[in-house]
Design an enzyme around this catalytic site. Structure first.
Site, PDB file in Angstrom:
ATOM      1  N   CYS A 151     -15.455 -73.984  30.986  1.00  0.00           N
ATOM      2  CA  CYS A 151     -16.032 -74.043  32.334  1.00  0.00           C
ATOM      3  C   CYS A 151     -14.932 -74.082  33.378  1.00  0.00           C
ATOM      4  CB  CYS A 151     -16.865 -75.302  32.511  1.00  0.00           C
ATOM      5  SG  CYS A 151     -18.199 -75.437  31.367  1.00  0.00           S
ATOM      6  N   CYS A 185     -12.267 -75.479  40.501  1.00  0.00           N
ATOM      7  CA  CYS A 185     -12.644 -74.301  39.710  1.00  0.00           C
ATOM      8  C   CYS A 185     -11.683 -73.149  39.943  1.00  0.00           C
ATOM      9  CB  CYS A 185     -14.072 -73.881  40.089  1.00  0.00           C
ATOM     10  SG  CYS A 185     -14.639 -72.417  39.194  1.00  0.00           S
ATOM     11  N   GLU A 213     -15.290 -61.712  33.173  1.00  0.00           N
ATOM     12  CA  GLU A 213     -15.231 -62.342  31.864  1.00  0.00           C
ATOM     13  C   GLU A 213     -16.616 -62.840  31.459  1.00  0.00           C
ATOM     14  OE1 GLU A 213     -10.597 -63.798  32.002  1.00  0.00           O
ATOM     15  OE2 GLU A 213     -12.119 -65.296  32.403  1.00  0.00           O
ATOM     16  N   CYS A 228     -15.856 -65.617  43.249  1.00  0.00           N
ATOM     17  CA  CYS A 228     -16.902 -66.508  43.750  1.00  0.00           C
ATOM     18  C   CYS A 228     -16.507 -66.984  45.141  1.00  0.00           C
ATOM     19  CB  CYS A 228     -17.045 -67.720  42.822  1.00  0.00           C
ATOM     20  SG  CYS A 228     -18.404 -68.825  43.264  1.00  0.00           S
ATOM     21  N   CYS A 258     -15.104 -74.121  44.969  1.00  0.00           N
ATOM     22  CA  CYS A 258     -15.107 -75.520  44.535  1.00  0.00           C
ATOM     23  C   CYS A 258     -13.676 -75.922  44.164  1.00  0.00           C
ATOM     24  CB  CYS A 258     -16.053 -75.705  43.343  1.00  0.00           C
ATOM     25  SG  CYS A 258     -17.774 -75.344  43.797  1.00  0.00           S
ATOM     26  N   CYS A 316     -22.320 -66.926  27.875  1.00  0.00           N
ATOM     27  CA  CYS A 316     -22.058 -67.382  29.242  1.00  0.00           C
ATOM     28  C   CYS A 316     -21.718 -66.142  30.065  1.00  0.00           C
ATOM     29  CB  CYS A 316     -20.908 -68.393  29.225  1.00  0.00           C
ATOM     30  SG  CYS A 316     -20.516 -69.025  30.852  1.00  0.00           S
TER      31      CYS A 316
HETATM   32  N1  SAH Z   1     -21.512 -71.237  40.395  1.00  0.00           N
HETATM   33  C1  SAH Z   1     -22.355 -71.881  39.444  1.00  0.00           C
HETATM   34  C2  SAH Z   1     -21.990 -71.555  38.006  1.00  0.00           C
HETATM   35  C3  SAH Z   1     -20.561 -71.732  37.667  1.00  0.00           C
HETATM   36  S1  SAH Z   1     -19.778 -72.650  36.524  1.00  0.00           S
HETATM   37  C4  SAH Z   1     -22.292 -73.384  39.653  1.00  0.00           C
HETATM   38  O1  SAH Z   1     -21.476 -73.849  40.424  1.00  0.00           O
HETATM   39  O2  SAH Z   1     -23.099 -74.096  39.065  1.00  0.00           O
HETATM   40  C5  SAH Z   1     -20.625 -73.712  35.544  1.00  0.00           C
HETATM   41  C6  SAH Z   1     -20.167 -75.161  35.678  1.00  0.00           C
HETATM   42  O3  SAH Z   1     -18.775 -75.356  35.396  1.00  0.00           O
HETATM   43  C7  SAH Z   1     -20.410 -75.678  37.082  1.00  0.00           C
HETATM   44  O4  SAH Z   1     -21.068 -76.900  37.035  1.00  0.00           O
HETATM   45  C8  SAH Z   1     -18.997 -75.838  37.583  1.00  0.00           C
HETATM   46  O5  SAH Z   1     -18.921 -76.769  38.618  1.00  0.00           O
HETATM   47  C9  SAH Z   1     -18.250 -76.269  36.336  1.00  0.00           C
HETATM   48  N2  SAH Z   1     -16.793 -76.192  36.464  1.00  0.00           N
HETATM   49  C10 SAH Z   1     -16.075 -75.452  37.327  1.00  0.00           C
HETATM   50  N3  SAH Z   1     -14.758 -75.684  37.174  1.00  0.00           N
HETATM   51  C11 SAH Z   1     -14.626 -76.576  36.181  1.00  0.00           C
HETATM   52  C12 SAH Z   1     -13.514 -77.184  35.539  1.00  0.00           C
HETATM   53  N4  SAH Z   1     -12.258 -76.908  35.889  1.00  0.00           N
HETATM   54  N5  SAH Z   1     -13.746 -78.073  34.556  1.00  0.00           N
HETATM   55  C13 SAH Z   1     -15.014 -78.337  34.165  1.00  0.00           C
HETATM   56  N6  SAH Z   1     -16.094 -77.772  34.716  1.00  0.00           N
HETATM   57  C14 SAH Z   1     -15.915 -76.911  35.722  1.00  0.00           C
END
Ligand code: SAH
Length: 361
Positions: free
Chosen positions: A340, A124, A95, A117, A121, A110
């Protein structure tokens, strides 16, 4: 003639294309022309590259190809954000998101760097897929080509954030190659300051990044002020702790006035307390930083809640009182699951564990 594999133009930096042309008895400068057709005008059919000789066009048609991700779904949010589902050569889906009306130059893409991934986390959705595979540089830049084409944005300036699916520093070489192609004068000619790379902070790769000729803006997904809290949210933290990351950030070469963004997903009752804000302020006291608070985009299967707006404001105010620059990220495209942490593609081939994760959503 024995069948030879076609060379994929989408995977070549301009220098490499020059070498391919020269090896076939053609002049190197045609590489720039081909780049301008592909990236500035969105033309991939050699036949339509009318300033090339007939002979060169024929050679390109015979020996080269241009892989482009196929657009399979496009969804528009009430706020104008659009989510694009793209299919790759091996039928994997990724996406990419178009966010209009961002601060100048108004448009932000984006972009994903991996299918899935590995970072897992806790908040996420992409992390729930696990890592399926890395994207190639051509697939990373290909997302930009497809979006520019679909949106009719040829010749328009835009920002790119590597904040889609995947951890860009976990796919280091292809991400850097993609940066070089994006920055190419005859390609999208992107200024590095228009590109932001967001990372959980893989230490070795952060050090490598510090020595790259093309330096994007850096955003670090910090999310918590202590190792105990961060370890529960970002598993890699057990390998590289907060102190390591902050030290690497302090060593990171920054242009005048440039700062590192620290992203902080806010989870109600977990990392949004005033004492968390005070600890965070201490941690960042002598880092050239700005903090981007991201109130959680909640989803089924994500065991956290979004804090109230008041809690977010209170947290931000404490940081500001300590002299930090703070912004709160607006959630864009939540209604189409484009915000995000909401990028997850249904219908991928999954391992049993991943299937279970999806059933739980
Ligand atoms: N892998 C990279 C880029 C991914 S996402 C990273 O971790 O930075 C970009 C941002 O969105 C990251 O800061 C991630 O932690 C955040 N993110 C992930 N899941 C989320 C959620 N459910 N709500 C808000 N932000 C989220």
């Amino acid at each position: 003639m024995t069948a030879r594999a076609l060379v994929d133009l989408a995977e070549l930096e301009q220098r490499a294309l020059e070498a391919e042309l020269s090896a076939r008895g053609h002049r190197r400068f045609h590489a720039g022309q081909i780049f301008r057709w592909m990236y500035q005008r969105g033309v991939t059919d050699p036949d339509a590259m009318t300033d090339l000789s007939r002979e060169l066009r024929q050679m390109l048609a015979d020996e080269f190809t241009v892989s482009t991700p196929a657009l399979v779904q496009r969804e528009r949010s009430v706020d104008g954000t659009e989510k694009f589902v793209l299919r790759l050569r091996d039928d994997r889906l990724i996406e990419s998101v178009f966010i209009p009306d961002t601060p100048a130059p108004r448009y932000t893409f984006c972009i994903s760097t991996q299918v899935g991934c590995a970072m897992a986390c806790a908040f996420c959705l992409t992390g729930k897929m696990g890592l399926v595979r890395n994207l190639s540089a051509g697939e990373i830049v290909g997302q930009v080509r497809v979006l520019v084409d679909a949106l009719g944005l040829h010749g328009v300036t835009f920002n790119i954030v590597f904040m889609g699916m995947g951890e860009p520093l976990h796919n280091y070489d292809e991400t850097m190659k993609a940066l070089r192609i994006l920055a190419d004068e005859d390609g999208f000619a992107m200024a590095p300051k228009r590109i932001t790379l967001s990372t959980v902070g893989l230490l070795k790769e952060l050090e490598r990044l510090a020595n790259e000729p093309i330096m994007p803006n850096l955003a670090i997904s910090l999310h918590a002020p202590t190792d105990v809290q961060r370890g529960a949210l970002v598993p890699i933290n057990t390998k590289y702790g907060i102190a390591d990351i902050i030290a690497a950030c302090k060593r990171f070469p920054l242009k005048k006035r440039a700062r590192i963004t620290f992203e902080y997903v806010m989870l109600a009752g977990v990392n949004d307390r005033p004492e968390d804000a005070r600890k965070l302020a201490q941690l960042l006291a002598d880092v050239k930083s700005k903090v981007n608070l991201i109130p959680l985009n909640a989803a089924a299967g994500i065991p956290f809640e979004r804090p109230s707006d008041e809690a977010v404001d209170r947290f931000g105010q404490i940081l500001a009182d300590h002299g930090l620059t703070v912004s709160v990220r607006k959630s864009r495209g939540r209604d189409i699951r484009a915000a995000c942490g909401q990028l997850i593609v249904e219908g991928q081939k999954r391992s049993p564990g991943q299937k279970l994760a999806v059933v739980m959503l």
